[in-house]
Design an enzyme around this catalytic site. Structure first.
Site, short mmCIF file in Angstrom:
data_model
loop_
_atom_site.label_atom_id
_atom_site.label_comp_id
_atom_site.label_asym_id
_atom_site.label_seq_id
_atom_site.Cartn_x
_atom_site.Cartn_y
_atom_site.Cartn_z
N GLU A 81 -47.29 -38.39 -0.91
CA GLU A 81 -48.34 -39.11 -0.84
C GLU A 81 -49.26 -38.76 -2.09
O GLU A 81 -49.58 -37.92 -2.47
CB GLU A 81 -49.27 -38.54 0.43
CG GLU A 81 -48.41 -39.13 1.66
CD GLU A 81 -48.18 -40.43 2.06
OE1 GLU A 81 -48.81 -41.41 1.22
OE2 GLU A 81 -47.48 -40.83 2.90
N ARG A 91 -54.16 -46.42 15.48
CA ARG A 91 -53.44 -47.35 16.71
C ARG A 91 -53.12 -46.73 17.94
O ARG A 91 -52.97 -47.68 18.82
CB ARG A 91 -52.15 -47.92 15.70
CG ARG A 91 -51.32 -48.79 16.44
CD ARG A 91 -50.17 -49.30 15.53
NE ARG A 91 -49.16 -48.21 15.35
CZ ARG A 91 -48.33 -47.76 16.33
NH1 ARG A 91 -48.23 -48.17 17.41
NH2 ARG A 91 -47.65 -46.62 15.68
N CYS A 144 -52.34 -37.77 10.07
CA CYS A 144 -52.23 -37.12 9.01
C CYS A 144 -52.84 -37.40 7.76
O CYS A 144 -53.32 -36.70 6.80
CB CYS A 144 -50.55 -37.61 8.61
SG CYS A 144 -49.46 -36.86 9.60
N HIS A 166 -45.15 -37.18 3.93
CA HIS A 166 -44.45 -37.56 5.05
C HIS A 166 -42.98 -37.38 5.26
O HIS A 166 -42.32 -37.81 3.95
CB HIS A 166 -45.03 -39.24 5.17
CG HIS A 166 -46.32 -39.24 5.98
ND1 HIS A 166 -47.44 -39.66 5.67
CD2 HIS A 166 -46.30 -39.04 7.28
CE1 HIS A 166 -48.21 -39.77 6.57
NE2 HIS A 166 -47.67 -39.37 7.72
N1 PCA Z 1 -47.54 -38.04 12.17
C1 PCA Z 1 -48.66 -38.63 12.34
C2 PCA Z 1 -49.38 -37.44 12.76
C3 PCA Z 1 -48.66 -36.47 13.04
C4 PCA Z 1 -47.36 -36.64 12.37
O1 PCA Z 1 -46.44 -35.94 12.24
C5 PCA Z 1 -49.31 -39.44 10.94
O2 PCA Z 1 -48.63 -40.13 10.38
O3 PCA Z 1 -50.61 -39.57 11.05
#
Ligand code: PCA
Length: 204
Positions: A81, A91, A144, A166
């Site tokens: 990111e 959401r 996140c 991610h």
């Molecule tokens: N993904 C979510 C929150 C926790 C996770 O593992 C996100 O992308 O916000």
């Protein structure tokens, strides 16, 4: 021994596992240098408790680098990111049933923070290991992104570099590839003081 803190999240949205934690926990204790090791910890998937937990871990472990990870359902590659934004727009409710809509992560904070990790070098190294990776221009607007923003906010002005990754869900990426990819990404972050110049943008 110095610590690189690597976090993953607990499951959310009716999933029984979260690959971010499944992978991160396998890297707990990995040495990045003679006196540097990865310490992996799990964060709750909740707007109120996740940043509290992260800040507590930073105060307790005094890490020299922090990399948080989370699941991006449907993404096929490890996403390094670039930017955290100062907005919560959920959401779905989090694991405590809270669903903020258009609230600030930090009231009066800057609109955004950039990752202070060498994101292009990390993508290049993960791809070089034969594992799909890309720069991502958005970490979303859920827990996140909030954790990423709070992480950058708390470490702003320090020399502790930090950022967010991610990860894909299974079966889009096997857990073993994810673990290998994360290991390469974290090691590259640690070993690369200045990022490389590589294409990593998107037209739209
Ligand atoms: N993904 C979510 C929150 C926790 C996770 O593992 C996100 O992308 O916000």
């Amino acid at each position: 021994m110095r610590t690189v803190l690597l976090t993953g999240f607990e499951p959310f949205d009716q999933d029984s596992v979260n690959p971010s934690w499944e992978a991160a926990c396998q890297l707990d204790g990995v040495q990045l240098a003679e006196d540097v090791q990865i310490v992996a910890r799990r964060l709750p998937c909740a707007f109120t408790t996740a940043p509290e937990c992260l800040v507590q871990l930073i105060n307790e472990l005094r890490p020299v680098m922090v990399i948080a990870t989370g699941l991006a359902p449907g993404r096929g590659e490890i996403s390094i990111e670039r930017v955290a934004i100062n907005i919560n727009d959920a959401r779905i409710p989090d694991n405590l049933g809270y669903q903020p809509i258009d609230t600030a992560v930090v009231v009066d904070g800057p609109a955004a923070y950039f990752s202070t990790l060498p994101i292009k070098a990390m993508v290049k190294a993960v791809r070089g290991a034969g594992i799909a990776a890309a720069v991502s221009q958005t970490a979303g607007t859920f827990v996140c992104n909030q954790v990423f923003y709070r992480l950058q906010h708390v470490l702003a002005g320090t020399d502790v570099r930090s950022g967010f990754i991610h990860v894909p869900n299974q079966p889009l990426m096997a857990l073993s590839s994810l673990v290998d990819g994360l290991r390469v990404a974290v090691a590259t972050a640690w070993n690369t003081p200045v990022d490389v110049v590589e294409v990593g943008g998107q037209v739209s």
